[in-house]
Design an enzyme around this catalytic site. Structure first.
Site, PDB file in Angstrom:
ATOM      1  N   HIS A  75       0.811  -1.220   0.000  1.00 37.29           N
ATOM      2  CA  HIS A  75       0.000   0.000   0.000  1.00 37.29           C
ATOM      3  C   HIS A  75       0.843   1.268   0.000  1.00 37.29           C
ATOM      4  O   HIS A  75       0.422   2.290  -0.559  1.00 37.29           O
ATOM      5  CB  HIS A  75      -0.964  -0.023   1.181  1.00 37.29           C
ATOM      6  CG  HIS A  75      -2.026  -1.068   1.053  1.00 37.29           C
ATOM      7  ND1 HIS A  75      -2.665  -1.644   2.126  1.00 37.29           N
ATOM      8  CD2 HIS A  75      -2.555  -1.662  -0.058  1.00 37.29           C
ATOM      9  CE1 HIS A  75      -3.544  -2.525   1.695  1.00 37.29           C
ATOM     10  NE2 HIS A  75      -3.493  -2.564   0.378  1.00 37.29           N
ATOM     11  N   HIS A  94      -7.984  -8.406  -8.286  1.00 40.14           N
ATOM     12  CA  HIS A  94      -8.482  -9.120  -7.115  1.00 40.14           C
ATOM     13  C   HIS A  94      -8.668  -8.091  -6.001  1.00 40.14           C
ATOM     14  O   HIS A  94      -7.792  -7.907  -5.157  1.00 40.14           O
ATOM     15  CB  HIS A  94      -7.504 -10.209  -6.672  1.00 40.14           C
ATOM     16  CG  HIS A  94      -7.212 -11.240  -7.715  1.00 40.14           C
ATOM     17  ND1 HIS A  94      -6.384 -10.986  -8.796  1.00 40.14           N
ATOM     18  CD2 HIS A  94      -7.635 -12.519  -7.855  1.00 40.14           C
ATOM     19  CE1 HIS A  94      -6.310 -12.084  -9.550  1.00 40.14           C
ATOM     20  NE2 HIS A  94      -7.049 -13.021  -8.997  1.00 40.14           N
ATOM     21  N   SER A 102      -6.709  -1.670  -0.919  1.00 40.74           N
ATOM     22  CA  SER A 102      -6.298  -0.877  -2.080  1.00 40.74           C
ATOM     23  C   SER A 102      -7.457  -0.159  -2.768  1.00 40.74           C
ATOM     24  O   SER A 102      -7.268   0.974  -3.241  1.00 40.74           O
ATOM     25  CB  SER A 102      -5.534  -1.759  -3.077  1.00 40.74           C
ATOM     26  OG  SER A 102      -6.210  -2.967  -3.317  1.00 40.74           O
ATOM     27  N   GLU A 144     -13.724  -8.513  -8.536  1.00 37.63           N
ATOM     28  CA  GLU A 144     -13.723  -9.399  -7.373  1.00 37.63           C
ATOM     29  C   GLU A 144     -14.732 -10.517  -7.605  1.00 37.63           C
ATOM     30  O   GLU A 144     -15.921 -10.255  -7.793  1.00 37.63           O
ATOM     31  CB  GLU A 144     -14.064  -8.623  -6.097  1.00 37.63           C
ATOM     32  CG  GLU A 144     -14.125  -9.487  -4.844  1.00 37.63           C
ATOM     33  CD  GLU A 144     -12.884 -10.345  -4.649  1.00 37.63           C
ATOM     34  OE1 GLU A 144     -13.025 -11.591  -4.571  1.00 37.63           O
ATOM     35  OE2 GLU A 144     -11.774  -9.769  -4.577  1.00 37.63           O
ATOM     36  N   ASP A 175     -14.047 -12.679 -13.387  1.00 42.66           N
ATOM     37  CA  ASP A 175     -12.629 -13.036 -13.370  1.00 42.66           C
ATOM     38  C   ASP A 175     -11.798 -11.779 -13.570  1.00 42.66           C
ATOM     39  O   ASP A 175     -12.027 -11.010 -14.519  1.00 42.66           O
ATOM     40  CB  ASP A 175     -12.341 -14.054 -14.474  1.00 42.66           C
ATOM     41  CG  ASP A 175     -10.864 -14.360 -14.592  1.00 42.66           C
ATOM     42  OD1 ASP A 175     -10.365 -15.165 -13.801  1.00 42.66           O
ATOM     43  OD2 ASP A 175     -10.202 -13.771 -15.470  1.00 42.66           O
ATOM     44  N   GLY A 176     -10.836 -11.562 -12.675  1.00 48.43           N
ATOM     45  CA  GLY A 176     -10.083 -10.316 -12.705  1.00 48.43           C
ATOM     46  C   GLY A 176      -9.267 -10.117 -13.959  1.00 48.43           C
ATOM     47  O   GLY A 176      -9.196  -9.010 -14.504  1.00 48.43           O
ATOM     48  N   ASP A 236      -3.033  -8.669  -7.717  1.00 47.79           N
ATOM     49  CA  ASP A 236      -2.841  -9.067  -6.330  1.00 47.79           C
ATOM     50  C   ASP A 236      -3.630 -10.340  -6.009  1.00 47.79           C
ATOM     51  O   ASP A 236      -4.533 -10.322  -5.170  1.00 47.79           O
ATOM     52  CB  ASP A 236      -3.293  -7.901  -5.432  1.00 47.79           C
ATOM     53  CG  ASP A 236      -3.069  -8.166  -3.955  1.00 47.79           C
ATOM     54  OD1 ASP A 236      -2.255  -9.031  -3.626  1.00 47.79           O
ATOM     55  OD2 ASP A 236      -3.736  -7.494  -3.147  1.00 47.79           O
TER      56      ASP A 236
END
Length: 253
Positions: free
Chosen positions: A19, A42, A94, A112, A134-135, A152
């Site tokens: 972060h 994600h 995030s 997500e 799906d990311g 991520d």
């Protein structure tokens, strides 16, 4: 993986590493007048309660944000704003960091797939471009313009390292100017080497910090790899980042 929930790891040393770098990148990229498209593969639920049962179980936050020195960091101000609105035990994921830093002319899209995490994020950030899909597929569907993408995944399955690297290569092939920040855990198995091998041809800038999470029983460290890192932005470094300075002794990274 649909079983993964980040609340157990929120505010840990790996989160702080990630972060701090993300906030630096967002500050640098929003300093330019042109609009920015920010995306995550994600996203998680976006906001975490460090007094909750999940963090009490792992105690990772006690070894991360609880002992972090964020003096002068962009994240320091964001964290203060979030806690002013949500209480002293709140910790921003995030998506919330980005929501606090992006401007009206910027765009945010958050992927997500976990149903409970998606529902919580959509409620927290209504109109925030939250998509349950799906990311990797979702990000590839929205390329173009100035962009910053955070990758991520949970890395609960060993194939995720190579998959994340292959995704970044596909993304950059389609969107050459995009800035990509990839987080990965440093574990004894060393599987992150597969990810870094995929990113090496892209000239990725790699930054790793070491720590003794859970007395050495957890992660050995946290890694970041950035593609198209803007000039002048540093991911971390002992000369300007003191996040591992313990309040009660201990070593610094």
């Amino acid at each position: 993986m649909l079983s993964y929930q980040h609340a157990y790891h929120a505010g840990g040393p790996a989160d702080v590493h990630k972060h701090v770098a993300l906030a630096r990148l967002l500050a640098a990229m929003t300093a330019a007048p042109a609009p920015l498209r920010y995306m995550e593969t994600h996203a998680g639920r976006g906001l975490y309660d460090l007094a909750g049962p999940e963090t009490a179980k792992t105690r990772e936050a006690a070894e991360g944000i609880a002992v972090a020195d964020l003096s002068g960091e962009v994240l320091e101000g964001v964290l203060a704003e979030v806690r002013a609105g949500f209480g002293p035990d709140a910790y921003p994921g995030s998506p919330v960091i980005a929501a606090h830093m992006l401007r009206d002319r910027d765009e945010m899209r958050l992927m997500e797939l976990h149903p409970a995490e998606h529902a919580a994020l959509a409620e927290l950030l209504p109109g925030g471009g939250v998509e349950r899909r799906d990311g990797y597929e979702g990000v590839l569907a929205h390329t173009g313009g100035r962009g910053l993408v955070l990758v991520d995944p949970s890395y609960e399955v060993k194939t995720e390292y190579a998959e994340a690297g292959a995704f970044v290569r596909a993304l950059v092939a389609r969107w050459p100017e995009v800035v990509v920040l990839v987080w990965y855990p440093v574990l004894r198995a060393g599987r992150h080497a597969e990810l870094l091998a995929e990113l090496e041809p892209l000239g990725a800038v790699v930054d790793e910090v070491s720590f003794r999470l859970k007395g050495g029983a957890g992660m050995l460290g946290s890694g970041l790899a950035a593609v198209n890192l803007p000039e002048g932005v540093r991911l971390s470094g002992p000369s300007d980042l003191r996040i591992w300075t313990k309040k009660k002794g201990g070593a610094t990274a």
